[in-house]
Structure formats: structure tokens, C-alpha cells
Scaffold this motif. Structure first.
Motif, PDB file in Angstrom:
ATOM      1  N   ASP A 275       0.832  -1.199   0.000  1.00  0.00           N
ATOM      2  CA  ASP A 275       0.000   0.000   0.000  1.00  0.00           C
ATOM      3  C   ASP A 275       0.875   1.262   0.000  1.00  0.00           C
ATOM      4  O   ASP A 275       2.106   1.194   0.080  1.00  0.00           O
ATOM      5  CB  ASP A 275      -0.913   0.005   1.228  1.00  0.00           C
ATOM      6  N   ALA A 276       0.203   2.393  -0.058  1.00  0.00           N
ATOM      7  CA  ALA A 276       0.875   3.695  -0.054  1.00  0.00           C
ATOM      8  C   ALA A 276       1.424   4.011   1.329  1.00  0.00           C
ATOM      9  O   ALA A 276       1.177   3.298   2.310  1.00  0.00           O
ATOM     10  CB  ALA A 276      -0.112   4.771  -0.493  1.00  0.00           C
ATOM     11  N   THR A 311      -0.237   0.166  -8.450  1.00  0.00           N
ATOM     12  CA  THR A 311       0.704   1.267  -8.711  1.00  0.00           C
ATOM     13  C   THR A 311       0.075   2.432  -9.458  1.00  0.00           C
ATOM     14  O   THR A 311       0.754   3.417  -9.746  1.00  0.00           O
ATOM     15  CB  THR A 311       1.895   0.753  -9.530  1.00  0.00           C
ATOM     16  N   SER A 312      -1.206   2.332  -9.767  1.00  0.00           N
ATOM     17  CA  SER A 312      -1.837   3.327 -10.646  1.00  0.00           C
ATOM     18  C   SER A 312      -2.321   4.571  -9.910  1.00  0.00           C
ATOM     19  O   SER A 312      -2.753   5.536 -10.547  1.00  0.00           O
ATOM     20  CB  SER A 312      -3.010   2.689 -11.389  1.00  0.00           C
ATOM     21  N   GLU A 321       1.026   8.625  -0.422  1.00  0.00           N
ATOM     22  CA  GLU A 321       2.287   8.783  -1.148  1.00  0.00           C
ATOM     23  C   GLU A 321       2.768   7.440  -1.704  1.00  0.00           C
ATOM     24  O   GLU A 321       2.614   6.399  -1.064  1.00  0.00           O
ATOM     25  CB  GLU A 321       3.360   9.359  -0.220  1.00  0.00           C
ATOM     26  N   GLN A 322       3.340   7.475  -2.887  1.00  0.00           N
ATOM     27  CA  GLN A 322       3.886   6.264  -3.500  1.00  0.00           C
ATOM     28  C   GLN A 322       5.067   5.772  -2.671  1.00  0.00           C
ATOM     29  O   GLN A 322       6.108   6.403  -2.611  1.00  0.00           O
ATOM     30  CB  GLN A 322       4.298   6.557  -4.940  1.00  0.00           C
TER      31      GLN A 322
END
Length: 399
Positions: A275-276, A311-312, A321-322
Motif C-alpha cells: 500500500d501507499a 501502482t496506478s 504517497e507512492q
């Protein structure tokens, strides 16, 4: 299994990162960086050094590193810069580094704008060079990680045993983080925070934490183990209990600030999540913390990522946040895996290669530069075919 290696393509300029070597002097005090006129401990003289080449469109990152002062001679000091390997972003091969005066020179170092003679030693080829690594696993143990939990515990155990028997001087730690329910987690604000930890120790202690406590699934990384388990639990419950969701940065900061890292070791983190990173609107838990002046300085380590989620989604600083950006900012690598972690093992993550292809860069300075002032140091890497292009700028005080 469709897995993707992501070698890092964002260069981090660290001009404001300070290696913490103590006190400041006045801003108007200046020091001239004198050249080293002769070879010291086989380090080429500065007179034989050439200027750092100009880098266009950098495509690789010089990883975080550790500085050590060594014994010098004749009024000069020797400094050693230890760093893990640099991967070719196109071939995923590890770059061999060559210093001043060697055919194929591809690494340069300058101090206050003056070229420095550079001796480069490969850890895997030179038995006289210490290979000391402190490796911390950051493991998302929220409910969504149920599919991955057993496979991750198995692979962490197998990989750690392999590393411990490979000849590396290595110790291991672990931090569990994520969302939880139940009375034992009532202290967590919004249900998220640090939920387990094991301080740095040998591979046997790591095996006990993951496999010999009679717990399974995501519970393998919950709870606090070891002689200082109660202390770590108290710290986590007091200061690391507030996040907006799974928070990888919180886990990295917890270990960085409270684990017993060894002096002179290269710190390596492996973050495992689906997850982020959710800071909950708090800058201190944001991935951007890694880029703040003096916050996460180079000696604090390189973060590698194993990511098994979507990842989109759009990167939203301070909120969603990525998580793989942690690797981009510190010179690590990223491995994207299936949701159940099937068909992949941690041996696929290039961390082993990064450690086995680590280097020490040696240069000499006059003792007069041990003056407490900040000095500008630049390291440039440019392969002969220009396929690998990287540069890092930072400030250092010789104390």
C-alpha cells in the motif's frame, strides 16, 4: 510471474545534507582546500586528479554512504567513503568502479571545487576492507498483507541465513507497522502505528522473532522481542502511534532513531508493503522527510522496496504517497511483486548484489582542514560508455 526491477532514475541532490560531525563555526570563516602533493597510503596525489566531468540527464543514484576517518601520515588525514553498489539502469548489472589514474576511470571526487586523488577498493575483491552491514526489515503487517505474510516470513528467514553465511559482517533487525484492532492496539491513533520490533542482532535472534514465538501470518512481526523489547514497546506506544494508515517512513524513522546501529556500518533497509505511505497530514511521517535538510542524511542508509500492491494511484504528498519513492530518494531499488508474493523471492531484490558490489573510496586531506567548517564534496560517476550517469553533492565537516 511478471515481476519488474526498477533501477532508480531520479538523482537526489544533497547539497544541504550535513553529515553530523558536530559543531558549526561562523559563516564568514573560510578555508582553502590544499592539494595533496604526494601519494599517501597508495592514494594518488591530487596533482594527478582530474576535474569531475559534467553530467547531463543523470539516470542513476549514488547510494547513501558512511564516512570513516583513518590513520594518515605526514600531516595528512585519510578519509574513507563506504557505499553499496551502483546498478546500470539499462542492464541491471553492477558497475565496477575505477579511481584516479586507472584505465577506464569512472568515478571522481572534488572537495571545495578541487579535484582529489581517489583510491577505490571493491569489498568483494579486497579482503582488507571491512564489509559491515546493518540490515533492517520494515514489514507492513496490516490486514491486507495476509496473503503475503507467510511467504515474506519464509523468504526473510532464508535470505537472512544466506547473507549471514556469505562472509558479510551483517546483523539484522525488524519493524512491524500497520493498522490493527484489539485492546492491545487501543493506543494507536486512527488504528495505525508501529506494532512490533526486534533490535539489531544475529540471524538466530531474527529467526526466533519470526518463527519461534508460536505466531503466524501478519502476527509474526507484531510484538516486541529481545532484551530491550519493553523499552522499544514503550517508545513506540508513546511517539510512533499516530499515522493516517500504513506508514513506511514511521517504521524507518523508528529503527533509525532507536536501534543499536554499529559504528561505521552501512545501513540497509528493506521495506515490504502492498500500500501507499499514509502520513496522516504530518510532515514528519511524509516521504518528503527524506529530502529535508539534515533530516535523513546519507549515513542513515539506503531503503530498498518490495511492493505487492496497485501502482496506478496518484501520489498525494502528506496523505497518500507512492511508497517506492523512499527508494528513489535514497539510492535503493524496487521490486514489484504479485499480490500473493508468488513466484518471487527476496533473492530477486538486488540488495545482495548491492552489498557484494560495495566500494570504499579513499582520499587524503591536510590536517588543517579539520577545522569544524563545512566543505563542499562532490562525487561523480560516469561510465566509459556514458550509460551510467550519477552525481551527488553534499557538505561535510572534518572534526
Amino acid at each position: 510471474m511478471n515481476k519488474l526491477y526498477k533501477s532508480i532514475s531520479i538523482i537526489t541532490t544533497c547539497a544541504t545534507m550535513m553529515l553530523c560531525m558536530t559543531s558549526c563555526l561562523k559563516d564568514d570563516e573560510e578555508t582553502l582546500a590544499l592539494p595533496t602533493p604526494f601519494s599517501i597510503r597508495n592514494i594518488p596525489s591530487d596533482y594527478s586528479a582530474t576535474t569531475n566531468p559534467t553530467i547531463y540527464n543523470p539516470n542513476a543514484v549514488i547510494p547513501n554512504y558512511q564516512f570513516e576517518e583513518e590513520e594518515g601520515e605526514d600531516g595528512y588525514l585519510v578519509y574513507r567513503l563506504d557505499m553499496t553498489g551502483i546498478m546500470n539502469p539499462n542492464t541491471h548489472e553492477w558497475l565496477d568502479l575505477y579511481g584516479t589514474g586507472l584505465p577506464g576511470q569512472n568515478v571522481w571526487l572534488s572537495l571545495d571545487g578541487n579535484p582529489k586523488g581517489l583510491l577505490v577498493k571493491n569489498h568483494s575483491e579486497d579482503g582488507t576492507v571491512s564489509r559491515k552491514f546493518d540490515l533492517v526489515f520494515l514489514v507492513d503487517n496490516s490486514g491486507s498483507m495476509n496473503e503475503e505474510a507467510e511467504a515474506l516470513a519464509r523468504d526473510i528467514t532464508d535470505w537472512a541465513n544466506s547473507l549471514a553465511s556469505s562472509g558479510l559482517d551483517i546483523v539484522f533487525g525488524c519493524v512491524g507497522y500497520g493498522g490493527n484492532v484489539g485492546a492491545q492496539y487501543d493506543h494507536l491513533v486512527n488504528g495505525y502505528g508501529i506494532t512490533g520490533a526486534l533490535n539489531l542482532g544475529n540471524v538466530s535472534l531474527l529467526n526466533q522473532f519470526l518463527n519461534e514465538r508460536g505466531v503466524y501470518g501478519t502476527n509474526r512481526t507484531k510484538g516486541y522481542w529481545g532484551s530491550d523489547g519493553e523499552t522499544l514497546s514503550s517508545i513506540a506506544n508513546t511517539s510512533y502511534s499516530s499515522a493516517g494508515g500504513e506508514c513506511s517512513i514511521q517504521a524507518a524513522r523508528f529503527s533509525n532513531e532507536h536501534f543499536n546501529f554499529r559504528t561505521g556500518s552501512n545501513r540497509v533497509y528493506v521495506n515490504m508493503t502492498d500500500d501507499a505511505n499514509y502520513p496522516g497530514g504530518q510532515q514528519k511521517w511524509s516521504i518528503n522527510y527524506l529530502t529535508e535538510s539534515k533530516a535523513w542524511n546519507p549515513s542513515m542508509g539506503t531503503i530498498h522496496t518490495v511492493y505487492s500492491g496497485p501502482t496506478s494511484y496518484t501520489n498525494r504528498p502528506l496523505y497518500k504517497e507512492q511508497s517506492w519513492l523512499m527508494s528513489e530518494y535514497t539510492g535503493g531499488t524496487v521490486l514489484f511483486a504479485n499480490e500473493d508474493f508468488s513466484g518471487v523471492s527476496l533473492n530477486d531484490l538486488p540488495v545482495t548484489g548491492a552489498m557484494q558490489h560495495s566500494y570504499s573510496l579513499y582520499f587524503a586531506i591536510p590536517e588543517t582542514m579539520k577545522d569544524g567548517q563545512y566543505h563542499s564534496l562532490k562525487v561523480t560517476v560516469l561510465s566509459q560508455d556514458q550509460a551510467v550517469r550519477a552525481e551527488r553533492n553534499f557538505s561535510i565537516r572534518f572534526e
